[in-house]
Design an enzyme around this catalytic site. Structure first.
Site, PDB file in Angstrom:
ATOM      1  N   HIS A 247     -35.286 -47.964   5.349  1.00 12.54           N
ATOM      2  CA  HIS A 247     -35.695 -47.311   6.497  1.00 12.54           C
ATOM      3  C   HIS A 247     -34.126 -46.656   6.940  1.00 12.54           C
ATOM      4  O   HIS A 247     -33.419 -47.378   6.285  1.00 12.54           O
ATOM      5  CB  HIS A 247     -36.496 -47.915   7.798  1.00 12.54           C
ATOM      6  CG  HIS A 247     -35.565 -49.110   8.544  1.00 12.54           C
ATOM      7  ND1 HIS A 247     -35.535 -50.446   8.052  1.00 12.54           N
ATOM      8  CD2 HIS A 247     -35.057 -49.550   9.777  1.00 12.54           C
ATOM      9  CE1 HIS A 247     -34.197 -51.137   8.405  1.00 12.54           C
ATOM     10  NE2 HIS A 247     -34.495 -50.402   9.658  1.00 12.54           N
TER      11      HIS A 247
ATOM     12  N   HIS B 167     -32.387 -47.112   9.771  1.00 12.46           N
ATOM     13  CA  HIS B 167     -31.486 -47.185  10.802  1.00 12.46           C
ATOM     14  C   HIS B 167     -29.948 -47.471   9.737  1.00 12.46           C
ATOM     15  O   HIS B 167     -29.983 -47.881   9.078  1.00 12.46           O
ATOM     16  CB  HIS B 167     -31.704 -48.435  11.331  1.00 12.46           C
ATOM     17  CG  HIS B 167     -33.245 -48.580  12.240  1.00 12.46           C
ATOM     18  ND1 HIS B 167     -34.031 -49.796  12.891  1.00 12.46           N
ATOM     19  CD2 HIS B 167     -33.014 -47.226  12.937  1.00 12.46           C
ATOM     20  CE1 HIS B 167     -34.925 -49.436  13.928  1.00 12.46           C
ATOM     21  NE2 HIS B 167     -34.943 -47.902  13.612  1.00 12.46           N
TER      22      HIS B 167
ATOM     23  N   ASP C 292     -27.731 -49.781  10.212  1.00 12.30           N
ATOM     24  CA  ASP C 292     -27.776 -51.488   9.108  1.00 12.30           C
ATOM     25  C   ASP C 292     -28.069 -50.691   7.395  1.00 12.30           C
ATOM     26  O   ASP C 292     -27.706 -52.343   7.275  1.00 12.30           O
ATOM     27  CB  ASP C 292     -27.442 -52.390  10.614  1.00 12.30           C
ATOM     28  CG  ASP C 292     -28.770 -52.610  10.710  1.00 12.30           C
ATOM     29  OD1 ASP C 292     -29.561 -51.484  11.452  1.00 12.30           O
ATOM     30  OD2 ASP C 292     -29.796 -53.515  10.918  1.00 12.30           O
ATOM     31  N   HIS C 293     -29.070 -49.935   8.039  1.00  5.94           N
ATOM     32  CA  HIS C 293     -29.594 -50.104   6.409  1.00  5.94           C
ATOM     33  C   HIS C 293     -29.388 -49.634   4.855  1.00  5.94           C
ATOM     34  O   HIS C 293     -28.569 -48.846   4.371  1.00  5.94           O
ATOM     35  CB  HIS C 293     -31.191 -50.262   6.367  1.00  5.94           C
ATOM     36  CG  HIS C 293     -31.218 -51.228   7.091  1.00  5.94           C
ATOM     37  ND1 HIS C 293     -32.185 -52.578   6.660  1.00  5.94           N
ATOM     38  CD2 HIS C 293     -31.408 -51.543   8.582  1.00  5.94           C
ATOM     39  CE1 HIS C 293     -32.485 -53.776   7.779  1.00  5.94           C
ATOM     40  NE2 HIS C 293     -31.668 -53.272   8.644  1.00  5.94           N
TER      41      HIS C 293
ATOM     42  N   HIS D 271     -41.592 -50.494  12.962  1.00  7.32           N
ATOM     43  CA  HIS D 271     -40.191 -50.690  13.324  1.00  7.32           C
ATOM     44  C   HIS D 271     -39.895 -49.374  12.994  1.00  7.32           C
ATOM     45  O   HIS D 271     -39.828 -48.920  14.236  1.00  7.32           O
ATOM     46  CB  HIS D 271     -40.246 -51.590  12.394  1.00  7.32           C
ATOM     47  CG  HIS D 271     -37.954 -51.752  12.626  1.00  7.32           C
ATOM     48  ND1 HIS D 271     -37.312 -52.369  13.532  1.00  7.32           N
ATOM     49  CD2 HIS D 271     -37.181 -51.035  11.735  1.00  7.32           C
ATOM     50  CE1 HIS D 271     -36.254 -52.632  13.507  1.00  7.32           C
ATOM     51  NE2 HIS D 271     -35.778 -51.359  12.576  1.00  7.32           N
TER      52      HIS D 271
ATOM     53  N   ASP E 292     -36.991 -54.348   7.643  1.00 10.80           N
ATOM     54  CA  ASP E 292     -36.501 -55.015   9.321  1.00 10.80           C
ATOM     55  C   ASP E 292     -38.334 -54.794   9.280  1.00 10.80           C
ATOM     56  O   ASP E 292     -39.230 -54.395   9.986  1.00 10.80           O
ATOM     57  CB  ASP E 292     -36.194 -54.003   9.773  1.00 10.80           C
ATOM     58  CG  ASP E 292     -34.678 -54.236  10.594  1.00 10.80           C
ATOM     59  OD1 ASP E 292     -34.444 -54.974   9.269  1.00 10.80           O
ATOM     60  OD2 ASP E 292     -34.278 -53.622  11.256  1.00 10.80           O
TER      61      ASP E 292
ATOM     62  N   HIS F   3     -32.712 -58.760   7.143  1.00  8.93           N
ATOM     63  CA  HIS F   3     -31.513 -60.257   7.897  1.00  8.93           C
ATOM     64  C   HIS F   3     -32.187 -61.352   7.687  1.00  8.93           C
ATOM     65  O   HIS F   3     -33.357 -61.659   7.943  1.00  8.93           O
ATOM     66  CB  HIS F   3     -31.759 -59.343   9.716  1.00  8.93           C
ATOM     67  CG  HIS F   3     -31.660 -58.487   9.799  1.00  8.93           C
ATOM     68  ND1 HIS F   3     -29.884 -57.425  11.059  1.00  8.93           N
ATOM     69  CD2 HIS F   3     -32.126 -56.491   9.572  1.00  8.93           C
ATOM     70  CE1 HIS F   3     -30.755 -56.475  10.237  1.00  8.93           C
ATOM     71  NE2 HIS F   3     -31.101 -56.301  10.117  1.00  8.93           N
TER      72      HIS F   3
HETATM   73  N1  LIG Z   1     -32.939 -60.700  18.132  1.00  8.65           N
HETATM   74  C1  LIG Z   1     -32.341 -59.909  16.916  1.00  8.65           C
HETATM   75  C2  LIG Z   1     -31.537 -58.694  18.133  1.00  8.65           C
HETATM   76  C3  LIG Z   1     -31.090 -57.620  16.845  1.00  8.65           C
HETATM   77  C4  LIG Z   1     -32.376 -56.659  16.448  1.00  8.65           C
HETATM   78  O1  LIG Z   1     -33.694 -55.965  16.878  1.00  8.65           O
HETATM   79  N2  LIG Z   1     -32.921 -56.307  15.314  1.00  8.65           N
HETATM   80  C5  LIG Z   1     -33.719 -56.215  14.723  1.00  8.65           C
HETATM   81  C6  LIG Z   1     -33.599 -55.042  13.308  1.00  8.65           C
HETATM   82  S1  LIG Z   1     -32.598 -54.499  13.235  1.00  8.65           S
HETATM   83  C7  LIG Z   1     -35.166 -56.351  14.953  1.00  8.65           C
HETATM   84  O2  LIG Z   1     -36.095 -55.580  15.017  1.00  8.65           O
HETATM   85  N3  LIG Z   1     -35.040 -57.605  15.278  1.00  8.65           N
HETATM   86  C8  LIG Z   1     -36.247 -58.508  15.357  1.00  8.65           C
HETATM   87  C9  LIG Z   1     -36.442 -59.476  16.272  1.00  8.65           C
HETATM   88  O3  LIG Z   1     -35.175 -59.805  17.310  1.00  8.65           O
HETATM   89  O4  LIG Z   1     -37.475 -60.552  16.389  1.00  8.65           O
HETATM   90  C10 LIG Z   1     -30.948 -61.077  16.652  1.00  8.65           C
HETATM   91  O5  LIG Z   1     -31.690 -61.899  15.996  1.00  8.65           O
HETATM   92  O6  LIG Z   1     -30.489 -60.717  16.057  1.00  8.65           O
HETATM   93 ZN   LIG Z   2     -32.286 -54.175  11.227  1.00  8.21          ZN
HETATM   94 ZN   LIG Z   3     -34.514 -52.137  11.739  1.00  5.22          ZN
END
Ligand SMILES: N[C@@H](CCC(=O)N[C@@H](CS)C(=O)NCC(=O)O)C(=O)O
Ligand SMILES: [Zn+2]
Ligand SMILES: [Zn+2]
Length: 310
Positions: free
Chosen positions: A104, A106, A108-109, A160, A184, A223
């Protein structure tokens, strides 16, 4: 035992203070070193006869994946946000990089695409969204492509982001498990935030599309969020033993700097609350009786969840 060296010791001292550092246990020390010096996250190779997947840690908690077709030594890279690290891995494995698979748009990808195509010419860059940098091939649901002798099937999983693609990789006539790169959309024990979609779309993505893949399919996500996701999963289902066991395992992995990736689709159905929205336990926690309303409710709850220390 501890990686990181004096540079990260300095950073850790500055961040914590000497007293706190001296009182910290081994797990906490490892966490401090990893957070201040995230280069220390270990890579890992999952080697099968037909395909190899090298996990390449990137940024703070992202993964890039080098996918190698063993028959032809052709390779693809998933979400190459740090291009130099990708080219180092390509060189190490002695393979020919032909393909970029972007999950996607974003940063960071997809944020490394433009740089990578300048460093390595002739790459085919796949993605499902015009916002993806350096895109050469826009794909849609069930578009097929090849990486050497491997088949890659594009799965549209909007929610997402509206143009999110997961990539499902199989080798014809192989008895080995397939792989899916989920960006994601699906994380180990969690899912992405609903930035551009609805609970209905995430239900379709997780349950109907990814949930229909072969249960043994290896899940390679965007991630390293496994521990935080499992702490939320435990909050949703306090009596689920699969969650407790996976959390203990993930903490041990994290403490030694090792990835908790991959999982399998079958495993996800045992501990991932977003894959379990049809279960009575998850629905009762959400105060709902419908799986899609449950999906919406637990995503909202996770958006505001304060992760406990243990
Ligand atoms: N809650 C994230 C914060 C960063 C964030 O929002 N990441 C995005 C992807 S870049 C996401 O979709 N996270 C899923 C989530 O927090 O459940 C973390 O655990 O560090
Ligand atoms: Zn991400
Ligand atoms: Zn993302």
């Amino acid at each position: 035992m501890l990686g990181g060296g004096w540079r990260s010791l300095g950073t850790a001292l500055a961040a914590l203070g000497t007293g706190a550092l001296l009182r910290a246990g081994p797990a906490q020390l490892r966490a401090v070193f990893l957070h201040t010096e995230h280069e220390q996250r270990k890579s890992k190779t999952v080697a099968q006869v037909d395909m190899k997947v090298e996990l390449l840690p990137a940024l703070t908690d992202n993964y890039m994946y080098l996918l190698i077709d063993e028959e032809t030594k052709e390779a693809a890279i998933v979400d190459p946000v740090q291009p130099q690290k990708v080219l180092d891995a390509v060189k190490k494995h002695g393979v020919k990089l032909t393909t970029v698979l972007t999950t996607h748009h974003h940063w960071d990808h997809a944020g490394g695409n433009e740089k990578l195509v300048k460093m390595e010419t002739g790459l085919r860059v796949y993605g499902g969204d015009s916002r993806v940098g350096a895109l050469t091939q826009k794909v849609s649901h069930l578009t097929s492509l090849k990486v050497g002798s491997l088949n890659v099937k594009c799965l549209c999983t909007p929610c997402h982001t509206s143009g999110h693609i997961c990539y499902y990789v199989t080798k014809p006539n192989s008895s080995e498990p397939p792989a899916v790169f989920t960006g994601d959309t699906l994380f180990v024990a969690g899912c992405g935030k609903f930035f551009e979609g609805t609970p209905e779309e995430m239900y379709r993505a997780l349950i109907e599309i990814l949930g229909s893949l072969e249960p043994e399919t290896r899940v390679y996500c965007g991630h390293e969020y496994t521990i935080n996701n499992l702490k939320f999963a435990r909050h949703v289902e306090p009596n689920n033993v699969a969650i407790q066991e996976k959390l203990a395992w993930a903490k041990a992995k994290y403490d030694s700097g090792e990835p908790t990736i991959p999982s399998t689709i079958a495993e996800e159905f045992t501990y991932n609350p977003f894959m379990r929205v049809r279960e009575k336990t998850v629905q009762q926690h959400a105060g709902e009786t419908d799986p899609i309303r449950t999906m919406g409710a637990i995503r909202k709850e996770k958006d505001n969840f304060r992760v406990p220390k243990d």
